[in-house]
Design a protein around this motif. Structure first.
Motif, PDB file in Angstrom:
ATOM      1  N   SER A  11       0.653  -1.168   0.082  1.00  0.00           N
ATOM      2  CA  SER A  11       0.103  -0.025   0.027  1.00  0.00           C
ATOM      3  C   SER A  11       0.936   1.294   0.085  1.00  0.00           C
ATOM      4  O   SER A  11       0.344   2.286  -0.228  1.00  0.00           O
ATOM      5  CB  SER A  11      -0.839  -0.089   1.221  1.00  0.00           C
ATOM      6  N   SER A  13       2.030   2.506   2.795  1.00  0.00           N
ATOM      7  CA  SER A  13       1.861   3.196   3.806  1.00  0.00           C
ATOM      8  C   SER A  13       1.820   2.203   5.113  1.00  0.00           C
ATOM      9  O   SER A  13       1.692   1.193   4.909  1.00  0.00           O
ATOM     10  CB  SER A  13       0.111   3.523   4.135  1.00  0.00           C
ATOM     11  N   ASP A  15       0.369   2.536   7.799  1.00  0.00           N
ATOM     12  CA  ASP A  15      -0.936   2.238   8.439  1.00  0.00           C
ATOM     13  C   ASP A  15      -2.097   1.480   7.981  1.00  0.00           C
ATOM     14  O   ASP A  15      -2.405   2.353   6.783  1.00  0.00           O
ATOM     15  CB  ASP A  15      -1.335   3.665   9.238  1.00  0.00           C
ATOM     16  N   ARG A  18      -5.499   3.307   7.987  1.00  0.00           N
ATOM     17  CA  ARG A  18      -5.361   4.550   7.258  1.00  0.00           C
ATOM     18  C   ARG A  18      -5.632   4.294   5.599  1.00  0.00           C
ATOM     19  O   ARG A  18      -6.363   4.980   5.008  1.00  0.00           O
ATOM     20  CB  ARG A  18      -4.454   5.475   7.538  1.00  0.00           C
ATOM     21  N   TRP A  19      -4.948   3.427   5.373  1.00  0.00           N
ATOM     22  CA  TRP A  19      -4.888   3.194   4.068  1.00  0.00           C
ATOM     23  C   TRP A  19      -6.180   2.503   3.412  1.00  0.00           C
ATOM     24  O   TRP A  19      -6.976   2.970   2.465  1.00  0.00           O
ATOM     25  CB  TRP A  19      -4.184   2.088   3.559  1.00  0.00           C
ATOM     26  N   ARG A  21      -9.090   3.292   5.109  1.00  0.00           N
ATOM     27  CA  ARG A  21     -10.182   4.370   4.977  1.00  0.00           C
ATOM     28  C   ARG A  21     -10.064   5.366   3.837  1.00  0.00           C
ATOM     29  O   ARG A  21     -10.831   5.730   3.357  1.00  0.00           O
ATOM     30  CB  ARG A  21      -9.972   5.337   6.376  1.00  0.00           C
ATOM     31  N   LYS A  22      -8.806   5.655   3.401  1.00  0.00           N
ATOM     32  CA  LYS A  22      -8.505   6.347   2.300  1.00  0.00           C
ATOM     33  C   LYS A  22      -9.226   5.821   0.997  1.00  0.00           C
ATOM     34  O   LYS A  22      -9.874   6.497   0.146  1.00  0.00           O
ATOM     35  CB  LYS A  22      -6.981   6.308   1.935  1.00  0.00           C
ATOM     36  N   ARG A  23      -9.044   4.492   0.751  1.00  0.00           N
ATOM     37  CA  ARG A  23      -9.361   3.875  -0.257  1.00  0.00           C
ATOM     38  C   ARG A  23     -11.015   3.984  -0.367  1.00  0.00           C
ATOM     39  O   ARG A  23     -11.933   4.030  -1.200  1.00  0.00           O
ATOM     40  CB  ARG A  23      -9.233   2.401  -0.447  1.00  0.00           C
ATOM     41  N   GLY A  25     -12.903   5.816   1.146  1.00  0.00           N
ATOM     42  CA  GLY A  25     -13.292   7.399   0.972  1.00  0.00           C
ATOM     43  C   GLY A  25     -13.574   7.784  -0.524  1.00  0.00           C
ATOM     44  O   GLY A  25     -14.360   8.335  -0.877  1.00  0.00           O
ATOM     45  N   TRP A  26     -12.478   7.212  -1.159  1.00  0.00           N
ATOM     46  CA  TRP A  26     -12.288   7.571  -2.740  1.00  0.00           C
ATOM     47  C   TRP A  26     -13.676   6.692  -3.414  1.00  0.00           C
ATOM     48  O   TRP A  26     -14.212   7.202  -4.311  1.00  0.00           O
ATOM     49  CB  TRP A  26     -11.198   6.786  -3.371  1.00  0.00           C
TER      50      TRP A  26
END
Length: 303
Positions: A11, A13, A15, A18-19, A21-23, A25-26
């Motif tokens: 990833s 990252s 975390d 966090r990775w 959550r970001k995906r 979110g997108w």
């Protein structure tokens, strides 16, 4: 290597939560955009004026993209040719402002009950409002901060190039607005002439934007992509103009005058000075006159 390390390695990252959550979110944003797009498409299907404006604005954006294609194969475009194309675009916009916006605006004001002085005052005020709005946008938009801090001759070239690109992108908004207002004026032939003229002058604009970026040292793919993207505001402006005028017929003269004022501001403030900056005034003026005559013929023949 444990599961966390493997996930972090793939990833990029440390975390994984966090990775994830970001995906997510997108993904949620993409789904939301898709649903909004679907609702907007249903709205267009039930409002033909807005649909026609969207199509007209999209054709203009496509013309801008089409103009960048020669850069894929060749980047040879002399400064004299660029200035001539700028003048041509200014001439098309100038004729469109007069024949496709101001004159129909005066007629719409008279149909609404205004006398000659009232119609002239209404269009004059709306033209000044359009110019003032573009002046405010130019002053308030933080386009110079995009390249803040650069110094020296190469940076001055980059600064001028980027300000020029932003100026072209900004002036595509009133062009789209003019297309939308034109279709909302319930005169499809005149609106088609206006959209055709704007699309014609968008072709050299896309070419000149891409060439300017290429000359500043950017990759060919980036120059072409940004040149294409510079026209994407036109469908947005077209839809906004059509929706606004469709809500109230009394706004039609004001909308036509506002769009004309915005275009006149761009012609005087951006295009003509840029076309005269390098000493090719005669060629730029010839291009302006040719563009004016072409747009006048389109408007009178189709309108």
């Amino acid at each position: 290597m444990n599961r966390r390390e493997i996930l972090a390695r793939h990833s990029g990252s440390a975390d994984p939560v966090r990775w994830l959550r970001k995906r997510l979110g997108w993904a949620v944003a993409a789904i939301g955009a898709g649903l909004l797009g679907l609702d907007f498409w249903h709205y267009c299907l039930t409002h033909p004026v807005v649909l026609n404006a969207l199509i007209g604005g999209s054709i203009a954006a496509l013309a801008t993209a089409l103009g960048t294609l020669p850069v894929v194969f060749s980047h040879t475009l002399s400064e004299r040719t660029q200035d001539t194309l700028f003048g041509f675009g200014a001439g098309v916009m100038l004729a469109a402002s007069v024949f496709s916006l101001i004159i129909p605006g005066l007629a719409a004001a008279r149909l609404g009950g205004a006398g000659n002085w009232g119609a002239g005052g209404m269009l004059g005020a709306s033209i000044l409002l359009g110019g003032a709005a573009l002046l405010a946008m130019e002053r308030l938009l933080p386009h110079e901060h995009f390249i803040k801090g650069l110094e020296g001759p190469p940076s001055r070239v980059l600064r001028r190039t980027w300000l020029f690109v932003f100026a072209i992108t900004l002036h595509n908004l009133p062009e789209g607005l003019a297309i939308g207002v034109g279709y909302a004026a319930t005169d499809p032939l005149r609106a088609t002439a206006l959209a055709t003229g704007i699309a014609i002058q968008d072709v050299p604009e896309g070419l000149v934007v891409a060439v300017a970026l290429l000359a500043a040292g950017y990759k060919r793919s980036f120059a072409v992509a940004l040149g294409m993207a510079s026209g994407l505001v036109e469908p947005l402006g077209a839809v906004l103009g059509a929706v606004a005028i469709s809500q109230s017929v009394s706004l039609l003269p004001w909308g036509l005058g506002f769009a004309a004022g915005a275009m006149l501001f761009v012609i005087s403030h951006e295009i003509i000075p840029e076309s005269h900056r390098k000493g090719h005034e005669a060629w730029a003026t010839g291009g302006l006159m040719l563009g004016f005559v072409l747009m006048m013929l389109l408007d009178t023949a189709l309108g």
